[in-house]
Design an enzyme around this catalytic site. Structure first.
Site, PDB file in Angstrom:
ATOM      1  N   LYS A 269      -0.961  -1.114  -4.357  1.00  0.00           N
ATOM      2  CA  LYS A 269      -2.056  -0.128  -4.378  1.00  0.00           C
ATOM      3  C   LYS A 269      -1.360   1.208  -4.399  1.00  0.00           C
ATOM      4  O   LYS A 269      -0.657   1.559  -3.449  1.00  0.00           O
ATOM      5  CB  LYS A 269      -2.913  -0.256  -3.115  1.00  0.00           C
ATOM      6  CG  LYS A 269      -3.924   0.861  -2.915  1.00  0.00           C
ATOM      7  CD  LYS A 269      -4.505   0.756  -1.501  1.00  0.00           C
ATOM      8  CE  LYS A 269      -5.747   1.601  -1.296  1.00  0.00           C
ATOM      9  NZ  LYS A 269      -5.566   3.034  -1.459  1.00  0.00           N
TER      10      LYS A 269
ATOM     11  N   TYR B 102       0.869  -1.185   0.000  1.00  0.00           N
ATOM     12  CA  TYR B 102       0.000   0.000   0.000  1.00  0.00           C
ATOM     13  C   TYR B 102       0.901   1.227   0.000  1.00  0.00           C
ATOM     14  O   TYR B 102       1.454   1.596   1.035  1.00  0.00           O
ATOM     15  CB  TYR B 102      -0.897  -0.046   1.238  1.00  0.00           C
ATOM     16  CG  TYR B 102      -1.904   1.083   1.383  1.00  0.00           C
ATOM     17  CD1 TYR B 102      -2.154   2.009   0.381  1.00  0.00           C
ATOM     18  CD2 TYR B 102      -2.631   1.202   2.565  1.00  0.00           C
ATOM     19  CE1 TYR B 102      -3.078   3.021   0.542  1.00  0.00           C
ATOM     20  CE2 TYR B 102      -3.573   2.208   2.739  1.00  0.00           C
ATOM     21  CZ  TYR B 102      -3.786   3.116   1.724  1.00  0.00           C
ATOM     22  OH  TYR B 102      -4.703   4.123   1.899  1.00  0.00           O
TER      23      TYR B 102
HETATM   24  O1  MN9 Z   1      -8.308   4.420  -1.146  1.00  0.00           O
HETATM   25  C1  MN9 Z   1      -8.391   6.744  -1.137  1.00  0.00           C
HETATM   26  N1  MN9 Z   1      -7.330   7.352  -0.422  1.00  0.00           N
HETATM   27  C2  MN9 Z   1      -7.439   7.688   0.868  1.00  0.00           C
HETATM   28  C3  MN9 Z   1      -7.965   5.425  -1.656  1.00  0.00           C
HETATM   29  O2  MN9 Z   1      -8.421   7.493   1.523  1.00  0.00           O
HETATM   30  C4  MN9 Z   1      -6.276   8.339   1.509  1.00  0.00           C
HETATM   31  C5  MN9 Z   1      -8.924   7.590  -2.301  1.00  0.00           C
HETATM   32  O3  MN9 Z   1     -10.097   6.988  -2.739  1.00  0.00           O
HETATM   33  C6  MN9 Z   1      -9.179   9.030  -1.917  1.00  0.00           C
HETATM   34  O4  MN9 Z   1      -9.951   9.085  -0.754  1.00  0.00           O
HETATM   35  C7  MN9 Z   1      -9.930   9.800  -2.995  1.00  0.00           C
HETATM   36  C8  MN9 Z   1     -10.054  11.280  -2.665  1.00  0.00           C
HETATM   37  O5  MN9 Z   1      -8.783  11.890  -2.728  1.00  0.00           O
HETATM   38  O6  MN9 Z   1      -9.287   9.628  -4.213  1.00  0.00           O
END
Ligand code: MN9
Length: 294
Positions: free
Chosen positions: A166, A138
Site C-alpha cells: 500500500k 504499508y
Molecule cells: O489511506 C489515506 N492516508 C492517510 C490512505 O490517512 C494517512 C489517504 O486516503 C489520505 O487520507 C488522503 C488525503 O491525503 O489521500
C-alpha cells in the site's frame, strides 16, 4: 488463482471507525457504513488503518472492528492493518486476522524509535511468520517517518509471503520501479488526490480515506483508465480533489466522519487527541463538500 495483482487489485475504503459518545465502537453504525460502501462498489476493505484510528485503539477494540466487518462483508476482500509498536499486540492481531478469515494483513513500519532497516525487515518477517495470512506492506513515510528505497522495499517484497504494498507516498518513480521489478505483486495507491498518477505508474487500485463516501468515483476512474479514457478520468479526479482540498484544511479523518454524519450516518467523533470540529469547520463541510457529492 491469478497473480496477487489480479487477486488484490481494486478499490478499498480505508474504513472509518464509528464511536459512540462514550468512545465505544458503534457496531450498528459500522455495519451500516460497510453496507453503504459495498453499495458504492468497494471491492474490499482496509480495516483498522490510519483512517480507522487504529493507533488510538486497544488491540481488543481493533479485533472487535475486524470481527464486525468480517460478519458484515461476506465475500469482500478484507485486509487488516495490524501494525503496532507493541509487537505482541501486532502478533495478537495477526492471529485474530487468521482466525477471522482475513485475506491479508498489513502493517506500517515500526516507527518512533528510528529503527534500522534490518530491524524493520525483521519486524515484517516476524509478522509474516505468525500465521499463513499473506502480508501487504504499508508504506507511508510521511506519517511513519520511515523511508525505504527500492532495494530495501524490494528485499521485503521478494519474499513469497508478501503480496505487495500500500503505497502512500508521492514518490511515483519509486512506485514505478517497484511495480516494474514485481509485476505480479499488488500496488495499491494511498493518496486519493493523486489516484490517477498512481494508476499511470502501475498501481492496481487504491486504499483511501475518501472512498468511505465516494468509492464509486474511484471505481469509475479505475475503469476509465483501463479503457484508456484519461480525459474523462481526470474530470473525476478534479471533482474529487475539490473535496479533498477542503478536507486537508479541516483534517481528513474528522472531516470524512463529519461528511458522513451530515449524510445521516452516526459515526460520532474521532478519539482524542483529535479535537472535535468547530462550527466553522462543520459549515465548510456543509457548504463546500456536501453539494459536490449530490
Ligand atoms: O489511506 C489515506 N492516508 C492517510 C490512505 O490517512 C494517512 C489517504 O486516503 C489520505 O487520507 C488522503 C488525503 O491525503 O489521500
Amino acid at each position: 488463482m491469478g497473480t496477487c495483482a489480479e487477486m488484490f487489485g481494486g478499490i478499498y475504503p480505508a474504513l472509518l471507525t464509528p464511536f459512540t459518545k462514550d468512545g465505544r465502537i458503534n457496531r450498528t453504525s459500522l455495519e451500516r457504513l460497510v453496507r453503504y460502501e459495498t453499495d458504492l462498489g468497494a471491492d474490499g476493505f482496509y480495516v483498522c488503518g490510519s483512517t480507522g484510528e487504529s493507533f488510538l485503539m486497544s488491540k481488543e477494540e481493533r479485533r472487535e472492528v475486524m470481527e464486525i466487518v468480517k460478519e458484515t462483508a461476506p465475500g469482500k476482500k478484507l485486509i487488516a492493518q495490524i501494525g503496532s509498536l507493541n509487537v505482541r499486540d501486532a502478533e495478537y492481531l495477526a492471529k485474530a486476522a487468521a482466525d477471522l478469515g482475513y485475506d491479508a494483513i498489513s502493517s506500517v513500519a515500526p516507527f518512533y524509535y528510528k529503527f534500522s532497516f534490518d530491524e524493520i525487515r525483521d519486524y515484517y518477517f516476524r509478522l509474516a511468520g505468525v500465521t499463513d495470512v499473506p502480508v501487504l506492506v504499508y508504506y507511508i513515510p510521511g506519517s511513519s517517518g520511515v523511508t525505504m528505497g527500492e532495494g530495501q522495499l524490494g528485499q521485503i517484497l521478494a519474499d513469497d509471503r508478501f503480496i505487495g504494498v500500500k503505497f502512500t507516498s508521492n514518490d511515483f518513480f519509486l512506485m514505478e520501479r517497484l511495480k516494474k521489478a514485481f509485476p505480479d505483486k499488488v500496488v495499491l495507491n494511498g493518496f486519493d488526490e493523486m489516484f490517477l498518477s498512481g494508476l499511470a505508474m502501475g498501481a492496481d487500485g487504491g486504499i483511501g480515506s475518501t472512498y468511505n463516501f465516494m468509492a464509486d468515483r474511484f471505481v469509475r476512474m479505475r475503469q476509465l483508465m483501463k479503457e484508456g479514457r484519461l480525459a474523462e478520468a481526470r474530470e473525476i479526479q478534479n471533482s474529487v480533489n475539490e473535496i479533498i482540498a477542503v478536507l486537508l484544511r479541516i483534517g481528513v479523518i474528522p472531516g470524512c466522519k463529519e461528511i458522513l454524519n451530515q449524510q445521516g450516518f452516526d459515526l460520532g467523533e474521532c478519539l482524542p487527541p483529535f479535537a472535535p470540529l468547530n462550527e466553522e469547520q462543520k459549515q465548510l463541510v456543509r457548504e463546500k463538500i456536501i453539494p459536490r457529492l449530490a
